[in-house]
Scaffold this motif. Structure first.
Motif, PDB file in Angstrom:
ATOM      1  N   THR A  78       0.842  -1.197   0.000  1.00  0.00           N
ATOM      2  CA  THR A  78       0.000   0.000   0.000  1.00  0.00           C
ATOM      3  C   THR A  78       0.872   1.240   0.000  1.00  0.00           C
ATOM      4  N   VAL A  79       0.497   2.187  -0.815  1.00  0.00           N
ATOM      5  CA  VAL A  79       1.189   3.475  -0.853  1.00  0.00           C
ATOM      6  C   VAL A  79       0.209   4.551  -0.423  1.00  0.00           C
ATOM      7  N   SER A  80       0.605   5.357   0.508  1.00  0.00           N
ATOM      8  CA  SER A  80      -0.240   6.440   1.001  1.00  0.00           C
ATOM      9  C   SER A  80       0.285   7.783   0.532  1.00  0.00           C
ATOM     10  N   LEU A  81      -0.625   8.709   0.405  1.00  0.00           N
ATOM     11  CA  LEU A  81      -0.269  10.089   0.079  1.00  0.00           C
ATOM     12  C   LEU A  81      -0.941  10.989   1.107  1.00  0.00           C
ATOM     13  N   GLN A  82      -0.149  11.482   2.034  1.00  0.00           N
ATOM     14  CA  GLN A  82      -0.646  12.417   3.041  1.00  0.00           C
ATOM     15  C   GLN A  82      -0.590  13.820   2.449  1.00  0.00           C
ATOM     16  N   MET A  83      -1.737  14.449   2.394  1.00  0.00           N
ATOM     17  CA  MET A  83      -1.827  15.770   1.782  1.00  0.00           C
ATOM     18  C   MET A  83      -2.194  16.793   2.847  1.00  0.00           C
ATOM     19  N   ASP A  84      -1.280  17.678   3.158  1.00  0.00           N
ATOM     20  CA  ASP A  84      -1.492  18.726   4.152  1.00  0.00           C
ATOM     21  C   ASP A  84      -1.468  20.097   3.484  1.00  0.00           C
ATOM     22  N   SER A  85      -1.932  21.081   4.221  1.00  0.00           N
ATOM     23  CA  SER A  85      -1.948  22.459   3.709  1.00  0.00           C
ATOM     24  C   SER A  85      -2.562  22.518   2.316  1.00  0.00           C
ATOM     25  N   LEU A  86      -3.693  21.869   2.180  1.00  0.00           N
ATOM     26  CA  LEU A  86      -4.337  21.778   0.871  1.00  0.00           C
ATOM     27  C   LEU A  86      -4.739  23.143   0.340  1.00  0.00           C
ATOM     28  N   LYS A  87      -4.679  23.258  -0.969  1.00  0.00           N
ATOM     29  CA  LYS A  87      -5.053  24.490  -1.665  1.00  0.00           C
ATOM     30  C   LYS A  87      -6.170  24.174  -2.659  1.00  0.00           C
ATOM     31  N   PRO A  88      -6.981  25.146  -3.013  1.00  0.00           N
ATOM     32  CA  PRO A  88      -8.028  24.890  -4.014  1.00  0.00           C
ATOM     33  C   PRO A  88      -7.463  24.327  -5.317  1.00  0.00           C
ATOM     34  N   GLU A  89      -6.270  24.719  -5.681  1.00  0.00           N
ATOM     35  CA  GLU A  89      -5.676  24.210  -6.925  1.00  0.00           C
ATOM     36  C   GLU A  89      -5.256  22.746  -6.831  1.00  0.00           C
ATOM     37  N   ASP A  90      -5.375  22.141  -5.641  1.00  0.00           N
ATOM     38  CA  ASP A  90      -5.131  20.708  -5.502  1.00  0.00           C
ATOM     39  C   ASP A  90      -6.358  19.891  -5.899  1.00  0.00           C
ATOM     40  N   THR A  91      -7.457  20.561  -6.159  1.00  0.00           N
ATOM     41  CA  THR A  91      -8.679  19.873  -6.570  1.00  0.00           C
ATOM     42  C   THR A  91      -8.441  19.106  -7.865  1.00  0.00           C
ATOM     43  N   ALA A  92      -8.717  17.810  -7.825  1.00  0.00           N
ATOM     44  CA  ALA A  92      -8.467  16.959  -8.980  1.00  0.00           C
ATOM     45  C   ALA A  92      -8.928  15.536  -8.671  1.00  0.00           C
ATOM     46  N   VAL A  93      -8.962  14.718  -9.696  1.00  0.00           N
ATOM     47  CA  VAL A  93      -9.087  13.286  -9.513  1.00  0.00           C
ATOM     48  C   VAL A  93      -7.670  12.728  -9.383  1.00  0.00           C
ATOM     49  N   TYR A  94      -7.416  12.056  -8.300  1.00  0.00           N
ATOM     50  CA  TYR A  94      -6.097  11.496  -8.029  1.00  0.00           C
ATOM     51  C   TYR A  94      -6.127  10.000  -8.333  1.00  0.00           C
ATOM     52  N   TYR A  95      -5.099   9.525  -9.011  1.00  0.00           N
ATOM     53  CA  TYR A  95      -5.006   8.103  -9.292  1.00  0.00           C
ATOM     54  C   TYR A  95      -3.563   7.641  -9.130  1.00  0.00           C
ATOM     55  N   CYS A  96      -3.417   6.352  -8.847  1.00  0.00           N
ATOM     56  CA  CYS A  96      -2.087   5.801  -8.661  1.00  0.00           C
ATOM     57  C   CYS A  96      -1.727   4.904  -9.845  1.00  0.00           C
ATOM     58  N   ALA A  97      -0.443   4.746 -10.028  1.00  0.00           N
ATOM     59  CA  ALA A  97       0.067   3.954 -11.139  1.00  0.00           C
ATOM     60  C   ALA A  97       1.296   3.177 -10.681  1.00  0.00           C
ATOM     61  N   GLU A  98       1.580   2.070 -11.388  1.00  0.00           N
ATOM     62  CA  GLU A  98       2.678   1.189 -10.987  1.00  0.00           C
ATOM     63  C   GLU A  98       3.491   0.778 -12.186  1.00  0.00           C
ATOM     64  N   ASP A  99       4.755   0.529 -11.971  1.00  0.00           N
ATOM     65  CA  ASP A  99       5.595  -0.027 -13.026  1.00  0.00           C
ATOM     66  C   ASP A  99       6.600  -0.988 -12.397  1.00  0.00           C
ATOM     67  N   GLU A 100       6.848  -2.113 -13.106  1.00  0.00           N
ATOM     68  CA  GLU A 100       7.800  -3.120 -12.648  1.00  0.00           C
ATOM     69  C   GLU A 100       8.319  -3.891 -13.840  1.00  0.00           C
ATOM     70  N   PRO A 101       9.500  -4.488 -13.788  1.00  0.00           N
ATOM     71  CA  PRO A 101      10.487  -4.244 -12.742  1.00  0.00           C
ATOM     72  C   PRO A 101      11.152  -2.895 -12.968  1.00  0.00           C
ATOM     73  N   SER A 102      11.215  -2.107 -11.939  1.00  0.00           N
ATOM     74  CA  SER A 102      11.776  -0.767 -12.083  1.00  0.00           C
ATOM     75  C   SER A 102      12.149  -0.192 -10.731  1.00  0.00           C
ATOM     76  N   ASN A 103      13.233   0.572 -10.716  1.00  0.00           N
ATOM     77  CA  ASN A 103      13.583   1.386  -9.562  1.00  0.00           C
ATOM     78  C   ASN A 103      13.596   2.862  -9.940  1.00  0.00           C
ATOM     79  N   TYR A 104      13.072   3.152 -11.133  1.00  0.00           N
ATOM     80  CA  TYR A 104      13.139   4.504 -11.672  1.00  0.00           C
ATOM     81  C   TYR A 104      11.836   5.240 -11.394  1.00  0.00           C
ATOM     82  N   CYS A 105      11.907   6.252 -10.556  1.00  0.00           N
ATOM     83  CA  CYS A 105      10.723   7.049 -10.267  1.00  0.00           C
ATOM     84  C   CYS A 105      10.596   8.186 -11.269  1.00  0.00           C
ATOM     85  N   SER A 106       9.373   8.453 -11.650  1.00  0.00           N
ATOM     86  CA  SER A 106       9.107   9.487 -12.629  1.00  0.00           C
ATOM     87  C   SER A 106       7.785  10.166 -12.305  1.00  0.00           C
TER      88      SER A 106
END
Length: 125
Positions: A78-106
């Motif tokens: 499980t990966v969590s995203l703690q979002m603090d000090s939220l701003k109106p411009e953070d309004t969006a649909v948030y989705y997660c994605a995965e890639d393997e085998p990989s150690n490269y974050c993008s």
């Protein structure tokens, strides 16, 4: 096949907090990366954060650095995203994605091969 399920979206006031979770199943490799992306008004797509399992090193977009924290629970996949000090411009649909085998974050979703359904985050002013 990798299955991803995002949850935790909702309504928050500016300055408030929300915590998103991405639950992953079907991952075959010990080397994988999971990222969070968002699709805002006007179809503005943006990479928000990424983390790799091997090194547990996060990557953040400048727009959320210092406000959002991504973390990985290896045992629960499980990966969590703690979002603090939220701003109106953070309004969006948030989705997660995965890639393997990989150690490269993008922060580009073209570098990921599996995507979950989104969860809506609305921040009021």
């Amino acid at each position: 096949d990798v299955q991803l399920q995002a949850s935790g979206g909702g309504l928050a006031q500016a300055g408030g907090s929300l915590r998103l979770s991405c639950s992953a199943s079907g991952i075959d490799s010990d080397d994988y990366v999971i990222g969070w992306f968002r699709l805002g008004p006007g179809n503005k797509r943006e990479g928000v954060a990424c983390i790799n399992r091997r090194e547990n090193i996060p990557l953040y977009a400048d727009s959320v650095k210092g406000r959002f924290t991504i973390s990985l629970n290896n045992a629960a996949n499980t990966v969590s995203l703690q979002m603090d000090s939220l701003k109106p411009e953070d309004t969006a649909v948030y989705y997660c994605a995965e890639d393997e085998p990989s150690n490269y974050c993008s922060l580009w979703d073209t570098h990921f091969s599996a995507f979950g359904q989104g969860t809506l985050v609305t921040v009021s002013s």
